[in-house]
Design an enzyme around this catalytic site. Sequence first.
Site, PDB file in Angstrom:
ATOM      1  N   LYS A  22       0.835  -1.211   0.000  1.00  0.00           N
ATOM      2  CA  LYS A  22       0.000   0.000   0.000  1.00  0.00           C
ATOM      3  C   LYS A  22       0.867   1.257   0.000  1.00  0.00           C
ATOM      4  O   LYS A  22       0.626   2.189  -0.768  1.00  0.00           O
ATOM      5  CB  LYS A  22      -0.890   0.000   1.250  1.00  0.00           C
ATOM      6  CG  LYS A  22      -1.514   1.359   1.546  1.00  0.00           C
ATOM      7  CD  LYS A  22      -2.311   1.365   2.829  1.00  0.00           C
ATOM      8  CE  LYS A  22      -1.545   1.578   4.099  1.00  0.00           C
ATOM      9  NZ  LYS A  22      -1.287   2.957   4.492  1.00  0.00           N
ATOM     10  N   ASN A  23       1.887   1.272   0.869  1.00  0.00           N
ATOM     11  CA  ASN A  23       2.650   2.516   1.029  1.00  0.00           C
ATOM     12  C   ASN A  23       3.637   2.763  -0.114  1.00  0.00           C
ATOM     13  O   ASN A  23       4.262   3.819  -0.183  1.00  0.00           O
ATOM     14  CB  ASN A  23       3.364   2.543   2.376  1.00  0.00           C
ATOM     15  CG  ASN A  23       2.366   2.783   3.496  1.00  0.00           C
ATOM     16  OD1 ASN A  23       1.204   3.138   3.240  1.00  0.00           O
ATOM     17  ND2 ASN A  23       2.804   2.593   4.728  1.00  0.00           N
ATOM     18  N   CYS A 123      -3.746  13.179  13.072  1.00  0.00           N
ATOM     19  CA  CYS A 123      -4.530  11.960  12.925  1.00  0.00           C
ATOM     20  C   CYS A 123      -4.344  11.154  14.197  1.00  0.00           C
ATOM     21  O   CYS A 123      -3.626  11.567  15.104  1.00  0.00           O
ATOM     22  CB  CYS A 123      -4.127  11.179  11.688  1.00  0.00           C
ATOM     23  SG  CYS A 123      -2.565  10.354  11.838  1.00  0.00           S
ATOM     24  N   ARG A 128       1.615  14.761  13.247  1.00  0.00           N
ATOM     25  CA  ARG A 128       2.045  14.546  11.863  1.00  0.00           C
ATOM     26  C   ARG A 128       2.010  15.812  11.000  1.00  0.00           C
ATOM     27  O   ARG A 128       1.202  15.937  10.071  1.00  0.00           O
ATOM     28  CB  ARG A 128       1.215  13.430  11.215  1.00  0.00           C
ATOM     29  CG  ARG A 128       1.328  12.132  11.956  1.00  0.00           C
ATOM     30  CD  ARG A 128       0.577  11.017  11.305  1.00  0.00           C
ATOM     31  NE  ARG A 128       1.269  10.461  10.150  1.00  0.00           N
ATOM     32  CZ  ARG A 128       0.730   9.545   9.346  1.00  0.00           C
ATOM     33  NH1 ARG A 128      -0.492   9.107   9.566  1.00  0.00           N
ATOM     34  NH2 ARG A 128       1.407   9.078   8.329  1.00  0.00           N
ATOM     35  N   LEU A 132       8.106  19.721   6.616  1.00  0.00           N
ATOM     36  CA  LEU A 132       9.283  19.322   5.830  1.00  0.00           C
ATOM     37  C   LEU A 132       8.951  19.262   4.338  1.00  0.00           C
ATOM     38  O   LEU A 132       9.783  19.611   3.490  1.00  0.00           O
ATOM     39  CB  LEU A 132       9.809  17.961   6.301  1.00  0.00           C
ATOM     40  CG  LEU A 132      10.190  17.894   7.777  1.00  0.00           C
ATOM     41  CD1 LEU A 132      10.607  16.482   8.164  1.00  0.00           C
ATOM     42  CD2 LEU A 132      11.314  18.877   8.071  1.00  0.00           C
ATOM     43  N   ASP A 313       5.391   0.689  11.818  1.00  0.00           N
ATOM     44  CA  ASP A 313       4.168   0.030  11.347  1.00  0.00           C
ATOM     45  C   ASP A 313       4.076  -1.439  11.778  1.00  0.00           C
ATOM     46  O   ASP A 313       3.086  -2.109  11.477  1.00  0.00           O
ATOM     47  CB  ASP A 313       4.067   0.115   9.808  1.00  0.00           C
ATOM     48  CG  ASP A 313       3.775   1.536   9.342  1.00  0.00           C
ATOM     49  OD1 ASP A 313       3.414   2.382  10.177  1.00  0.00           O
ATOM     50  OD2 ASP A 313       3.912   1.799   8.127  1.00  0.00           O
ATOM     51  N   ARG A 405      -8.360  -0.566   5.162  1.00  0.00           N
ATOM     52  CA  ARG A 405      -7.530   0.459   4.526  1.00  0.00           C
ATOM     53  C   ARG A 405      -6.208  -0.126   4.045  1.00  0.00           C
ATOM     54  O   ARG A 405      -5.637   0.375   3.077  1.00  0.00           O
ATOM     55  CB  ARG A 405      -7.235   1.591   5.513  1.00  0.00           C
ATOM     56  CG  ARG A 405      -8.462   2.378   5.893  1.00  0.00           C
ATOM     57  CD  ARG A 405      -8.094   3.574   6.704  1.00  0.00           C
ATOM     58  NE  ARG A 405      -7.268   4.494   5.915  1.00  0.00           N
ATOM     59  CZ  ARG A 405      -7.000   5.739   6.273  1.00  0.00           C
ATOM     60  NH1 ARG A 405      -7.487   6.216   7.391  1.00  0.00           N
ATOM     61  NH2 ARG A 405      -6.249   6.513   5.523  1.00  0.00           N
TER      62      ARG A 405
HETATM   63  C1  EPZ Z   1       4.733   6.989   6.162  1.00  0.00           C
HETATM   64  O1  EPZ Z   1       4.033   8.077   6.738  1.00  0.00           O
HETATM   65  C2  EPZ Z   1       3.764   5.832   6.099  1.00  0.00           C
HETATM   66  N1  EPZ Z   1       2.629   6.206   5.267  1.00  0.00           N
HETATM   67  C3  EPZ Z   1       3.302   5.451   7.503  1.00  0.00           C
HETATM   68  O2  EPZ Z   1       2.461   4.315   7.417  1.00  0.00           O
HETATM   69  C4  EPZ Z   1       4.537   5.102   8.344  1.00  0.00           C
HETATM   70  O3  EPZ Z   1       4.132   4.839   9.662  1.00  0.00           O
HETATM   71  C5  EPZ Z   1       5.541   6.262   8.320  1.00  0.00           C
HETATM   72  O4  EPZ Z   1       5.862   6.611   6.953  1.00  0.00           O
HETATM   73  C6  EPZ Z   1       6.837   5.946   9.042  1.00  0.00           C
HETATM   74  O5  EPZ Z   1       7.437   4.829   8.474  1.00  0.00           O
HETATM   75  C7  EPZ Z   1       2.717   6.105   3.945  1.00  0.00           C
HETATM   76  O6  EPZ Z   1       3.747   5.706   3.391  1.00  0.00           O
HETATM   77  C8  EPZ Z   1       1.517   6.446   3.136  1.00  0.00           C
HETATM   78  P1  EPZ Z   1       7.016  10.326   7.989  1.00  0.00           P
HETATM   79  P2  EPZ Z   1       4.626   9.560   6.660  1.00  0.00           P
HETATM   80  O7  EPZ Z   1       6.899  11.603   7.247  1.00  0.00           O
HETATM   81  O8  EPZ Z   1       5.330   9.717   5.371  1.00  0.00           O
HETATM   82  C9  EPZ Z   1       7.460  13.736  11.326  1.00  0.00           C
HETATM   83  C10 EPZ Z   1       0.529   3.032   7.872  1.00  0.00           C
HETATM   84  O9  EPZ Z   1       0.037   2.506   8.900  1.00  0.00           O
HETATM   85  N2  EPZ Z   1       7.262  14.736  10.251  1.00  0.00           N
HETATM   86  O10 EPZ Z   1       8.167   9.442   7.691  1.00  0.00           O
HETATM   87  O11 EPZ Z   1       3.521  10.489   6.989  1.00  0.00           O
HETATM   88  C11 EPZ Z   1       6.209  12.894  11.596  1.00  0.00           C
HETATM   89  O12 EPZ Z   1       5.291  13.581  12.421  1.00  0.00           O
HETATM   90  C12 EPZ Z   1       1.113   4.416   7.898  1.00  0.00           C
HETATM   91  O13 EPZ Z   1       0.534   2.479   6.759  1.00  0.00           O
HETATM   92  C13 EPZ Z   1       7.423  16.069  10.530  1.00  0.00           C
HETATM   93  O14 EPZ Z   1       7.714  16.473  11.677  1.00  0.00           O
HETATM   94  O15 EPZ Z   1       5.662   9.510   7.866  1.00  0.00           O
HETATM   95  C14 EPZ Z   1       6.803  11.662  12.215  1.00  0.00           C
HETATM   96  O16 EPZ Z   1       7.049  11.887  13.574  1.00  0.00           O
HETATM   97  C15 EPZ Z   1       0.846   5.154   9.157  1.00  0.00           C
HETATM   98  N3  EPZ Z   1       7.228  16.973   9.513  1.00  0.00           N
HETATM   99  C16 EPZ Z   1       8.150  11.512  11.486  1.00  0.00           C
HETATM  100  O17 EPZ Z   1       8.413  12.791  10.895  1.00  0.00           O
HETATM  101  C17 EPZ Z   1       6.922  16.590   8.244  1.00  0.00           C
HETATM  102  O18 EPZ Z   1       6.764  17.447   7.371  1.00  0.00           O
HETATM  103  C18 EPZ Z   1       8.172  10.479  10.362  1.00  0.00           C
HETATM  104  O19 EPZ Z   1       7.006  10.656   9.539  1.00  0.00           O
HETATM  105  C19 EPZ Z   1       6.779  15.214   7.967  1.00  0.00           C
HETATM  106  C20 EPZ Z   1       6.963  14.301   8.994  1.00  0.00           C
END
Ligand code: EPZ
Length: 426
Positions: A22-23, A123, A128, A132, A313, A405
């Site tokens: 999915k991701n 969420c 989140r 960045l 995850d 989902r």
């Molecule tokens: C991806 O989310 C995945 N989603 C998530 O899977 C997964 O848990 C996550 O990566 C971590 O591996 C998809 O790929 C669609 P991040 P993403 O940006 O990209 C912070 C599932 O269950 N951050 O790597 O949103 C953020 O808050 C889902 O399938 C900022 O501060 O995750 C987090 O603490 C849930 N500012 C950390 O970085 C930003 O602009 C990592 O988040 C972006 C992120």
Amino acid sequence: MDRIHIKGGARLKGEIAISGAKNAALPLMAASLLSDKPLALTNMPWLADIAFMADILRSLGVEASYARGPRLSDGGRLELSAANIASTTADYDIVRKMRASFLVLGPLVARMGHAKVSLPGGCAIGARPVDLHLKAIEALGAAVELAEGYVVVTAPDGLRGARIEFPIVSVGATENTLMAAALADGETVLINAAREPEIDDLGHCLIAMGAKISGLGTSRIVVEGVKSLGGAEHSVLPDRIETGTYAMAVAIAGGEVELVNTRGSLIGTVIPLLESIGTEITETNRGLAIHRNGVRPVAADISTSPFPGFPTDLQAQFMALMATADGVSHIKETIFENRFMHVPELARMGADIKVEGDMATVTGVDRLKGAPVMATDLRASVSLVLAGLAAEGETVVNRVYHLDRGFERLEEKLSGVGAEIERQSA
Ligand code: EPZ
């Protein structure tokens, strides 16, 4: 609302086909916006989030059609054509339902010079933010404004390459920037980029479309922008979270299952970890064979971290496993601040878990007990299913739409290896 009923105690035996990730699929779908030529994605899972992303793309003018594979175990084929982009606005009503819809931002700005995308908001698993993503697109020369809950990004003269250093590793921000940089003028260097296999997969698809990208799989990715991208056909990589989840299902329930259409390198450090707690894992020519005999798993500590570390995850699923382990396990969640929502539900099943800040201490019990429980997010929900497989008596998981989902035909895959599990529509 559907519910899943599980009678615990059955050993698992047989094979489970792992679906496309999915991701990986979600950003790949967004990448279709970068070209006026068609993009065909194969090994596509059919999931609520994929249908949802297809709706978002259709709202922007993309034609999307999905065809299932010849057998249930085959992935589907999704054909996308963004020959005519009719709108560059992704509405609040759409984005609030799925954060990954924010991934349309980079491609829209890169191709159209404009995008208006609703801010996704927080969420269930944490705040989140998307700061960045926005800093990176600004570094590529776009102007970013926030108005009435929307991000309005403009780059009338196109984007230009830049050196972008991410302060923390973000999967989504790396993906959005990679897609935007593919059509920017000149070279972009992404430093401290995410190394998740889904980034690799996106990069390879972009290369097939004509992008010039090097350094995939490392934290320094270099993109030499091109004027336009073409069409491509790309097979979505296997779902590493589904792979890890079913490996842990065998570890918690016991039995012998071959996971096919996947590979060990995708779950890296999870394999030695599961081996260290008493699960046998062998690479086969089709995937991974997982085996655990009757002996209880041994407690182990983990801390979640970006790839190749232990994935956030899989944290909830590992906690369910540790709830039945011999000993005390410490589980630290470093990625999302509110990702312990499964704890009170596991406690309803007799698990002994204490949470302090980002650390959960799990004291394994001999046997969990079936109970009615409530799914709260995708991965938390599947941890309750795993717990139910090992529990004495019946577990009923409510709010199954969370599972739909991200886990394709979950109850079918598990009942296919002997689990007593069924969905009941209310
Ligand atoms: C991806 O989310 C995945 N989603 C998530 O899977 C997964 O848990 C996550 O990566 C971590 O591996 C998809 O790929 C669609 P991040 P993403 O940006 O990209 C912070 C599932 O269950 N951050 O790597 O949103 C953020 O808050 C889902 O399938 C900022 O501060 O995750 C987090 O603490 C849930 N500012 C950390 O970085 C930003 O602009 C990592 O988040 C972006 C992120």
